[in-house]
Design a protein around this motif. Structure first.
Motif, PDB file in Angstrom:
ATOM      1  N   ALA B  86       0.848  -1.183   0.000  1.00  0.00           N
ATOM      2  CA  ALA B  86       0.000   0.000   0.000  1.00  0.00           C
ATOM      3  C   ALA B  86       0.884   1.233   0.000  1.00  0.00           C
ATOM      4  O   ALA B  86       1.869   1.303   0.730  1.00  0.00           O
ATOM      5  CB  ALA B  86      -0.886   0.001   1.238  1.00  0.00           C
ATOM      6  N   ILE B  87       0.526   2.174  -0.833  1.00  0.00           N
ATOM      7  CA  ILE B  87       1.286   3.426  -0.866  1.00  0.00           C
ATOM      8  C   ILE B  87       0.352   4.588  -0.619  1.00  0.00           C
ATOM      9  O   ILE B  87      -0.711   4.678  -1.245  1.00  0.00           O
ATOM     10  CB  ILE B  87       1.973   3.605  -2.234  1.00  0.00           C
ATOM     11  CG1 ILE B  87       2.991   2.499  -2.435  1.00  0.00           C
ATOM     12  CG2 ILE B  87       2.642   4.966  -2.315  1.00  0.00           C
ATOM     13  CD1 ILE B  87       3.878   2.731  -3.608  1.00  0.00           C
ATOM     14  N   ASP B  88       0.756   5.431   0.306  1.00  0.00           N
ATOM     15  CA  ASP B  88      -0.039   6.640   0.550  1.00  0.00           C
ATOM     16  C   ASP B  88       0.847   7.862   0.419  1.00  0.00           C
ATOM     17  O   ASP B  88       1.895   7.957   1.049  1.00  0.00           O
ATOM     18  CB  ASP B  88      -0.611   6.618   1.979  1.00  0.00           C
ATOM     19  CG  ASP B  88      -1.634   5.530   2.133  1.00  0.00           C
ATOM     20  OD1 ASP B  88      -1.220   4.394   2.449  1.00  0.00           O
ATOM     21  OD2 ASP B  88      -2.812   5.805   1.926  1.00  0.00           O
ATOM     22  N   ILE B  89       0.387   8.757  -0.445  1.00  0.00           N
ATOM     23  CA  ILE B  89       1.066  10.033  -0.516  1.00  0.00           C
ATOM     24  C   ILE B  89      -0.031  11.003  -0.111  1.00  0.00           C
ATOM     25  O   ILE B  89      -0.235  11.302   1.048  1.00  0.00           O
ATOM     26  CB  ILE B  89       1.585  10.337  -1.927  1.00  0.00           C
ATOM     27  CG1 ILE B  89       2.361   9.135  -2.467  1.00  0.00           C
ATOM     28  CG2 ILE B  89       2.409  11.601  -1.913  1.00  0.00           C
ATOM     29  CD1 ILE B  89       2.660   9.226  -3.943  1.00  0.00           C
ATOM     30  N   ASN B  90      -0.719  11.419  -1.150  1.00  0.00           N
ATOM     31  CA  ASN B  90      -2.041  11.895  -0.867  1.00  0.00           C
ATOM     32  C   ASN B  90      -2.945  10.833  -1.480  1.00  0.00           C
ATOM     33  O   ASN B  90      -3.815  10.293  -0.832  1.00  0.00           O
ATOM     34  CB  ASN B  90      -2.283  13.271  -1.485  1.00  0.00           C
ATOM     35  CG  ASN B  90      -3.563  13.828  -0.929  1.00  0.00           C
ATOM     36  OD1 ASN B  90      -4.137  13.254  -0.011  1.00  0.00           O
ATOM     37  ND2 ASN B  90      -4.010  14.916  -1.463  1.00  0.00           N
ATOM     38  N   PRO B  91      -2.645  10.476  -2.711  1.00  0.00           N
ATOM     39  CA  PRO B  91      -3.411   9.362  -3.268  1.00  0.00           C
ATOM     40  C   PRO B  91      -3.096   8.086  -2.477  1.00  0.00           C
ATOM     41  O   PRO B  91      -1.964   7.880  -2.057  1.00  0.00           O
ATOM     42  CB  PRO B  91      -2.864   9.231  -4.685  1.00  0.00           C
ATOM     43  CG  PRO B  91      -2.121  10.473  -4.964  1.00  0.00           C
ATOM     44  CD  PRO B  91      -1.703  11.027  -3.664  1.00  0.00           C
ATOM     45  N   SER B  92      -4.135   7.304  -2.263  1.00  0.00           N
ATOM     46  CA  SER B  92      -3.927   6.030  -1.580  1.00  0.00           C
ATOM     47  C   SER B  92      -4.113   4.913  -2.577  1.00  0.00           C
ATOM     48  O   SER B  92      -5.179   4.776  -3.174  1.00  0.00           O
ATOM     49  CB  SER B  92      -4.945   5.865  -0.449  1.00  0.00           C
ATOM     50  OG  SER B  92      -4.697   6.826   0.538  1.00  0.00           O
ATOM     51  N   ILE B  93      -3.086   4.147  -2.737  1.00  0.00           N
ATOM     52  CA  ILE B  93      -3.131   3.089  -3.744  1.00  0.00           C
ATOM     53  C   ILE B  93      -2.584   1.792  -3.146  1.00  0.00           C
ATOM     54  O   ILE B  93      -1.607   1.813  -2.412  1.00  0.00           O
ATOM     55  CB  ILE B  93      -2.254   3.469  -4.962  1.00  0.00           C
ATOM     56  CG1 ILE B  93      -2.824   4.720  -5.625  1.00  0.00           C
ATOM     57  CG2 ILE B  93      -2.184   2.328  -5.960  1.00  0.00           C
ATOM     58  CD1 ILE B  93      -1.953   5.244  -6.723  1.00  0.00           C
ATOM     59  N   GLU B  94      -3.224   0.701  -3.513  1.00  0.00           N
ATOM     60  CA  GLU B  94      -2.670  -0.582  -3.121  1.00  0.00           C
ATOM     61  C   GLU B  94      -2.203  -1.327  -4.361  1.00  0.00           C
ATOM     62  O   GLU B  94      -2.955  -1.473  -5.316  1.00  0.00           O
ATOM     63  CB  GLU B  94      -3.724  -1.418  -2.390  1.00  0.00           C
ATOM     64  CG  GLU B  94      -3.777  -1.105  -0.916  1.00  0.00           C
ATOM     65  CD  GLU B  94      -4.698  -2.060  -0.187  1.00  0.00           C
ATOM     66  OE1 GLU B  94      -5.230  -2.976  -0.820  1.00  0.00           O
ATOM     67  OE2 GLU B  94      -4.865  -1.858   1.020  1.00  0.00           O
ATOM     68  N   LEU B  95      -0.965  -1.824  -4.288  1.00  0.00           N
ATOM     69  CA  LEU B  95      -0.463  -2.635  -5.391  1.00  0.00           C
ATOM     70  C   LEU B  95      -0.652  -4.093  -5.018  1.00  0.00           C
ATOM     71  O   LEU B  95      -0.273  -4.515  -3.939  1.00  0.00           O
ATOM     72  CB  LEU B  95       1.036  -2.409  -5.599  1.00  0.00           C
ATOM     73  CG  LEU B  95       1.512  -1.149  -6.283  1.00  0.00           C
ATOM     74  CD1 LEU B  95       1.448   0.022  -5.338  1.00  0.00           C
ATOM     75  CD2 LEU B  95       2.917  -1.334  -6.776  1.00  0.00           C
ATOM     76  N   GLN B  96      -1.237  -4.840  -5.951  1.00  0.00           N
ATOM     77  CA  GLN B  96      -1.349  -6.262  -5.710  1.00  0.00           C
ATOM     78  C   GLN B  96      -0.276  -6.946  -6.535  1.00  0.00           C
ATOM     79  O   GLN B  96      -0.236  -6.824  -7.753  1.00  0.00           O
ATOM     80  CB  GLN B  96      -2.732  -6.765  -6.124  1.00  0.00           C
ATOM     81  CG  GLN B  96      -3.794  -6.219  -5.195  1.00  0.00           C
ATOM     82  CD  GLN B  96      -5.184  -6.524  -5.677  1.00  0.00           C
ATOM     83  OE1 GLN B  96      -5.381  -6.679  -6.877  1.00  0.00           O
ATOM     84  NE2 GLN B  96      -6.127  -6.591  -4.771  1.00  0.00           N
TER      85      GLN B  96
END
Lengths: 243, 386
Positions: B86-96
């Motif tokens: 999971a990456i959070d900067i401002n956007p929150s994204i999960e990489l599978q």
């Protein structure tokens, strides 16, 4: 060991060189057990009585053999082994059915006829004694690398292209004296050194390594003329073995 | 097909033949078949051929089936997921990721995340490439800025009982992506458990945000899930560092103030107050400014540390009110110095600044604790209030 070498060794053994005698016996063990099995018409192992009889007979052959009698050593050994085995069978009732066809129970003495037919049987079956000698020597050489004949099938390439590649690999290797020396010294295929020098696929070498070693050994022993013919070394292409 | 060969050995089961073509073959023998060494033999090829060709055909069929079935696996995101990053900067994204660390899916956990994902071709790309894409896209869309330092948090969750993926590896991948894009940002990477991620998912959050959400809740903040989702990780992390004894805190206020504090320069990217490391080092740790908790000090998302230091700061602030304005002034002076450099940067975007300050003024009148969170502009306001 060429045939001449063998005769030489026999002479040395006869004159008392025990080390050489033992070497001769060791290298001929597969032969002895094979002959014993063949004559007994069943698979014999070294723990069987018959095997020791064969061994003793072979040892006698070393002493009794005379090169100028016009008989080759293996045929001669065959004869002696057979004679002793037959005696054993006769004294051992359970073998009464197993005696080979051309021997009758009554004949106790080895007649000249008997000798001749035995030899003929042997030579008919084994067209070329020299080939047998080479097979024995190959077996001894492979033992040093921990390779057994029955394993080799697994390590043989089925595909024509792979075989061609392996042939070229063997040819390249045998010309490289350094690598050859390394291999014969360590009794192992020097794959890292080889791969560094030549661009053969590492997987192929691993997958077929015992067969590759076998081919190299045969190539190196140029005196094994019959085996070489089977492998096709020194010739172009295969299907040339007739020996 | 026939092959000629010579017998080289007899074993219990087999006869070993050296064939004309130089290969060795083991032939099954019957009990009383005991040829002599060196005997010639002719063998039938057909048997071995049929076995061989049958095996080949079977093998090819298996390979085709495998290809056929494994193709589908890349399209079904859950089936082969081995890791979730999971990456959070401002956007929150999960990489599978699958176990080869190739991206098989990207899941947005907030609106900004969606924006990034829509613009990124990630299928089948490696972890490194995907992160690089996400970072560059974040720059393109303005979530990360060349000017300031942002905060990127990431957590790694092994989904199956896989070997853990190395934190430092992911850290360096993100760092590399930042360097490529000529950015500076704080990077925090942690490894988490599947259970934590599952709980986070229930609330629609990434693990990173969930952890922060939890700590905020523990402190008595009432913050909505929406706010957690849509705000940058940086803001939220700073919130955690805030003094928390006043339970009546409206989270909105905090976020706005935080925003103000952070966005001195009016840039809408979030960054901590200090971008000058040297000054950070000089700065005494015990300042009123709970936001002065240097980002470097937050080694891990370790809430206890932040809490205790925040509490200390809270106490300081309370004392301030009781004691004197002097302390405040002194501190403000310190802050002023620190912020001087920042202010120079800020001059470009003054207009936005002013707008935010207007909002802040109202809030600050009510809120003593806001004293801490000031840049030079608003500090004047506070003085007025006092």
């Amino acid at each position: 060991m060429e045939y001449v070498q063998l005769l030489d060794d026999i002479e040395k053994a006869k004159s008392g060189n025990e080390l050489i005698r033992q070497e001769i016996i060791n290298s001929h063990k597969p032969f002895i057990i094979n002959v014993v099995s063949h004559i007994s018409k069943r698979y014999i192992s070294w723990s069987d009585e018959e095997a020791s009889i064969g061994l003793i007979a072979f040892n006698k052959a070393i002493d009794a053999y005379n090169a100028d009698k016009g008989r080759e050593f293996l045929s001669f050994s065959y004869l002696l082994i057979k004679r002793d085995l037959v005696s054993y069978f006769r004294s051992n009732s359970k073998y009464s059915n197993h005696l080979s066809m051309d021997m009758t129970n009554e004949e106790m003495q080895t007649t000249a006829y008997e000798i001749e037919t035995s030899i003929q049987d042997y030579q008919k079956a084994v067209y070329n004694e020299e080939l047998v000698g080479e097979i024995l020597e190959l077996n001894t050489a492979l033992e040093e690398y921990g390779i057994k004949f029955e394993e080799l099938e697994r390590f043989c390439p089925k595909h024509k292209d792979t075989r061609a590649m392996i042939d070229s690999l063997v040819s390249v290797f045998t010309k490289d004296t350094e690598l050859v020396h390394e291999m014969t010294r360590k009794k192992r295929f020097p794959s890292t050194a080889f791969l560094r020098r030549y661009g053969y696929p590492h997987k192929t070498i691993e997958r077929f390594h015992k067969y590759i070693i076998t081919l190299i050994i045969i190539s190196l022993h140029t005196e094994w003329v019959h085996l070489s013919a089977y492998i096709g070394i020194g010739n172009d292409g295969r299907e040339r073995a007739h020996a | 097909m026939h092959k000629q060969g010579v017998v080289v050995k007899i074993t219990e089961q087999n006869i070993v033949i050296l064939c004309n073509d130089g290969t060795f073959q083991n032939i099954k023998r019957s009990r009383d078949q005991i040829p002599l060494l060196g005997e010639r033999m002719v063998i039938e090829e057909s048997k071995s051929v049929s076995l061989y060709t049958y095996l080949r055909a079977a093998a090819i069929a298996c390979v085709l089936l495998l290809i056929f079935f494994s193709y589908g696996r890349f399209l079904r995101s859950d089936a082969a997921v081995a890791y979730v990053v999971a990456i959070d900067i401002n956007p929150s994204i999960e990489l599978q990721l699958n176990d080869e660390l190739y991206t098989i899916g990207l899941v947005p956990l907030n609106e900004d995340g969606e924006k990034i994902i829509d613009a990124v071709q990630y299928k089948g790309k490696s972890l490194d490439e995907t992160i690089e894409l996400i970072v560059s896209q974040s720059v393109l869309q303005g979530f990360l800025d060349h000017k300031g330092k942002g905060l990127i948090t990431s957590s790694i969750v092994p989904v199956r009982d896989e070997k853990a993926l190395d934190d430092s590896r992911v850290n360096s991948i993100i760092q590399n992506a930042l360097v490529t894009n000529k950015l500076e940002a704080e990077v925090q990477v942690a490894t988490d458990e599947k259970e934590t991620m599952d709980k986070a998912h229930e609330l629609g959050l990434t693990v990173n945000k969930y952890k922060i959400y939890k700590s905020l809740m523990d402190k008595g903040f009432s913050i909505s899930l929406e706010e957690v989702k849509e705000n940058s990780i940086e803001k939220l992390v700073n919130l955690v560092g805030k003094p928390s004894d006043d339970n009546s805190h409206d989270s909105k206020e905090l976020l706005n103030n935080n925003k103000d504090m952070m966005e001195k320069t009016g840039e809408y990217t979030d960054r901590p107050p200090y971008t000058n490391k040297a000054e950070e080092a000089e700065r005494p740790v015990q300042t009123d400014n709970s936001h002065g908790l240097e980002m470097d000090e937050i080694e891990e998302i370790d809430e206890t540390d932040e809490e205790s230091t925040a509490k200390e700061d809270a106490e300081d602030i309370e004392d301030e009110d009781i004691d004197s304005e002097d302390k405040e002034d002194v501190d403000k002076e310190d802050m002023k110095d620190t912020f001087k450099d920042l202010e120079e940067d800020a001059n470009e975007k003054e207009t936005i600044d002013e707008k935010e300050d207007d909002d802040d003024e109202e809030d600050e009148e009510d809120n003593e604790e806001d004293d801490d969170d000031n840049d030079d502009d608003s500090s004047e306001d506070v003085e007025e209030n006092d």
